[in-house]
Design a protein around this motif. Structure first.
Motif, PDB file in Angstrom:
ATOM      1  N   UNK A  95       0.849  -1.203   0.000  1.00  0.00           N
ATOM      2  CA  UNK A  95       0.000   0.000   0.000  1.00  0.00           C
ATOM      3  C   UNK A  95       0.878   1.245   0.000  1.00  0.00           C
ATOM      4  N   UNK A  96       0.458   2.233  -0.801  1.00  0.00           N
ATOM      5  CA  UNK A  96       1.148   3.521  -0.871  1.00  0.00           C
ATOM      6  C   UNK A  96       0.168   4.624  -0.487  1.00  0.00           C
ATOM      7  N   UNK A  97       0.632   5.532   0.343  1.00  0.00           N
ATOM      8  CA  UNK A  97      -0.147   6.727   0.691  1.00  0.00           C
ATOM      9  C   UNK A  97       0.771   7.924   0.529  1.00  0.00           C
ATOM     10  N   UNK A  98       0.353   8.883  -0.284  1.00  0.00           N
ATOM     11  CA  UNK A  98       1.127  10.119  -0.456  1.00  0.00           C
ATOM     12  C   UNK A  98       0.267  11.263   0.055  1.00  0.00           C
ATOM     13  N   UNK A  99       0.723  11.882   1.143  1.00  0.00           N
ATOM     14  CA  UNK A  99      -0.015  12.968   1.770  1.00  0.00           C
ATOM     15  C   UNK A  99       0.938  14.122   2.052  1.00  0.00           C
ATOM     16  N   UNK A 100       0.662  15.302   1.456  1.00  0.00           N
ATOM     17  CA  UNK A 100       1.523  16.486   1.644  1.00  0.00           C
ATOM     18  C   UNK A 100       2.980  16.158   1.344  1.00  0.00           C
ATOM     19  N   UNK A 101       3.209  15.514   0.204  1.00  0.00           N
ATOM     20  CA  UNK A 101       4.550  15.173  -0.278  1.00  0.00           C
ATOM     21  C   UNK A 101       5.274  14.138   0.576  1.00  0.00           C
ATOM     22  N   UNK A 102       4.573  13.516   1.514  1.00  0.00           N
ATOM     23  CA  UNK A 102       5.167  12.456   2.334  1.00  0.00           C
ATOM     24  C   UNK A 102       4.634  11.113   1.849  1.00  0.00           C
ATOM     25  N   UNK A 103       5.552  10.194   1.516  1.00  0.00           N
ATOM     26  CA  UNK A 103       5.172   8.853   1.077  1.00  0.00           C
ATOM     27  C   UNK A 103       5.164   7.912   2.278  1.00  0.00           C
ATOM     28  N   UNK A 104       4.084   7.143   2.394  1.00  0.00           N
ATOM     29  CA  UNK A 104       3.999   6.090   3.408  1.00  0.00           C
ATOM     30  C   UNK A 104       3.736   4.776   2.704  1.00  0.00           C
ATOM     31  N   UNK A 105       4.531   3.762   3.027  1.00  0.00           N
ATOM     32  CA  UNK A 105       4.358   2.443   2.429  1.00  0.00           C
ATOM     33  C   UNK A 105       4.081   1.429   3.537  1.00  0.00           C
ATOM     34  N   UNK A 124      22.602   9.509  -2.234  1.00  0.00           N
ATOM     35  CA  UNK A 124      22.390  10.651  -3.147  1.00  0.00           C
ATOM     36  C   UNK A 124      21.081  11.347  -2.761  1.00  0.00           C
ATOM     37  N   UNK A 125      21.066  12.136  -1.702  1.00  0.00           N
ATOM     38  CA  UNK A 125      19.811  12.716  -1.204  1.00  0.00           C
ATOM     39  C   UNK A 125      19.168  13.726  -2.158  1.00  0.00           C
ATOM     40  N   UNK A 126      19.947  14.377  -3.031  1.00  0.00           N
ATOM     41  CA  UNK A 126      19.393  15.424  -3.889  1.00  0.00           C
ATOM     42  C   UNK A 126      18.390  14.873  -4.917  1.00  0.00           C
ATOM     43  N   UNK A 127      18.437  13.553  -5.179  1.00  0.00           N
ATOM     44  CA  UNK A 127      17.525  12.968  -6.159  1.00  0.00           C
ATOM     45  C   UNK A 127      16.139  12.705  -5.592  1.00  0.00           C
ATOM     46  N   UNK A 128      15.949  12.923  -4.290  1.00  0.00           N
ATOM     47  CA  UNK A 128      14.681  12.570  -3.642  1.00  0.00           C
ATOM     48  C   UNK A 128      14.175  13.743  -2.793  1.00  0.00           C
ATOM     49  N   UNK A 129      13.701  14.783  -3.468  1.00  0.00           N
ATOM     50  CA  UNK A 129      13.251  15.975  -2.719  1.00  0.00           C
ATOM     51  C   UNK A 129      11.973  15.747  -1.913  1.00  0.00           C
ATOM     52  N   UNK A 130      11.096  14.841  -2.360  1.00  0.00           N
ATOM     53  CA  UNK A 130       9.871  14.571  -1.611  1.00  0.00           C
ATOM     54  C   UNK A 130       9.376  13.148  -1.905  1.00  0.00           C
ATOM     55  N   UNK A 131       8.241  12.800  -1.316  1.00  0.00           N
ATOM     56  CA  UNK A 131       7.727  11.442  -1.421  1.00  0.00           C
ATOM     57  C   UNK A 131       7.344  11.019  -2.821  1.00  0.00           C
ATOM     58  N   UNK A 132       6.926  11.969  -3.663  1.00  0.00           N
ATOM     59  CA  UNK A 132       6.550  11.607  -5.035  1.00  0.00           C
ATOM     60  C   UNK A 132       7.747  11.047  -5.794  1.00  0.00           C
ATOM     61  N   UNK A 133       8.916  11.644  -5.585  1.00  0.00           N
ATOM     62  CA  UNK A 133      10.121  11.170  -6.270  1.00  0.00           C
ATOM     63  C   UNK A 133      10.522   9.785  -5.757  1.00  0.00           C
TER      64      UNK A 133
END
Length: 316
Positions: A95-105, A124-133
């Protein structure tokens, strides 16, 4: 188990305690990974997100047509991840939940795509600015793993084809059952890939994801379409192999029946002679000392005549 990935001074750090939510800002958290979580971990994540996280049982019961849902502030998506086994594959709900750019699995099994991505996020933290990425990279890795499984399946199919052509072993019902198991695995892989295709198609209809991710989603759709074409071709190859094996089994059975039929026909004239001279009546050539020899010669002669006729007709 809970893993909380959050930004701090340009880095991505990991916390494995739900109590750390009290010291975190919502905008710093990128991904909350719930792996077979306890009740306390699940409730803490729900309180932090301000939304309910569905249970695994509920995720498995959801119909394929309702596996994607949007609310005013969140996206809920459910999909299956394929787990290869020694002989057959199984699918595990994630299950995936994306709320306010936060991804929860939410998951109950270890997944290679998750483990590899978690290492990359820290490196490489710069490649993942938020949960959508993070979400699109999970799907990207998953599609790559599915492609690897399809490639291995194609190699297995090729090996079965060689075994049939080289006739290294006796082609029997067990061999046919092995091909049938490959067909089952092929259908499971196709179902798994189509599930990802529907998920991405639903996401593309949404206006919540960053527009910068649209090219990534489009590329994923193209990759999945090519995988579906490949898996369809593999299934057609398996059907061809199955038809070939069935044909070979039928040929073997026909050969056996042909042998029995020919033996029966070859023995019919000698049997007729023995039956004729076994009657308790007066018969020709009886009463001489060579009668048994003459009868045997008649039997052999009749056998050879039938054998000659069958060879002349190319039935042997």
């Amino acid at each position: 188990m809970i893993d909380i990935f959050y930004k701090s001074n340009g880095r991505i750090l990991v916390s494995q305690s739900e109590t750390d939510f009290n010291d975190m800002r919502r905008g710093d958290v990128i991904w909350i990974d719930l792996f077979a979580p306890t009740g306390e971990e699940k409730r803490a994540a729900e309180a932090f997100l301000g939304t309910e996280i569905q249970s695994r049982a509920h995720a498995e019961e959801i119909e394929s047509s309702s596996r994607y849902k949007e609310t005013d502030n969140a996206i809920f998506a459910n999909t299956n991840f394929l787990i290869p086994g020694p002989e057959e594959y199984s699918m595990e709900a994630v299950s995936f939940i994306i709320s306010d750019n936060v991804l929860t699995t939410l998951r109950d099994v270890p997944l290679r795509s998750f483990t590899e991505l978690q290492r990359k996020m820290v490196a490489i933290p710069r490649l993942y600015p938020n949960g959508y990425w993070v979400f699109v990279n999970i799907l990207d890795q998953r599609v790559d793993l599915d492609a690897d499984m399809i490639e291995l399946l194609s190699k297995d199919i090729g090996q079965y084809g060689k075994r049939i052509n080289q006739q290294e072993e006796h082609i029997n019902e067990d061999f046919l059952l092995e091909i049938n198991q490959l067909q089952e695995n092929t259908m499971i892989i196709r179902e798994n890939i189509v599930d990802k295709q529907r998920l991405i198609a639903n996401l593309l209809k949404s206006n919540k994801y960053p527009q910068a991710l649209e090219p990534r989603f489009n590329v994923l759709q193209q990759d999945i379409s090519s995988l579906i074409n490949h898996i369809n071709f593999s299934f057609e190859r398996l059907e061809y192999l199955q038809d070939t094996v069935v044909g070979l089994i039928n040929l073997d059975q026909n050969k056996i029946m042909k042998i029995f039929t020919l033996v029966s026909l070859l023995l019919m004239p000698p049997t007729l002679v023995t039956g004729f001279y076994g009657m308790n009546v007066s018969l020709p050539i009886l009463g001489t000392k060579w009668e048994w020899t003459i009868i045997i010669l008649i039997m052999i002669f009749s056998f050879l005549i039938i054998l000659f006729i069958f060879k002349r007709k190319k039935m042997l």
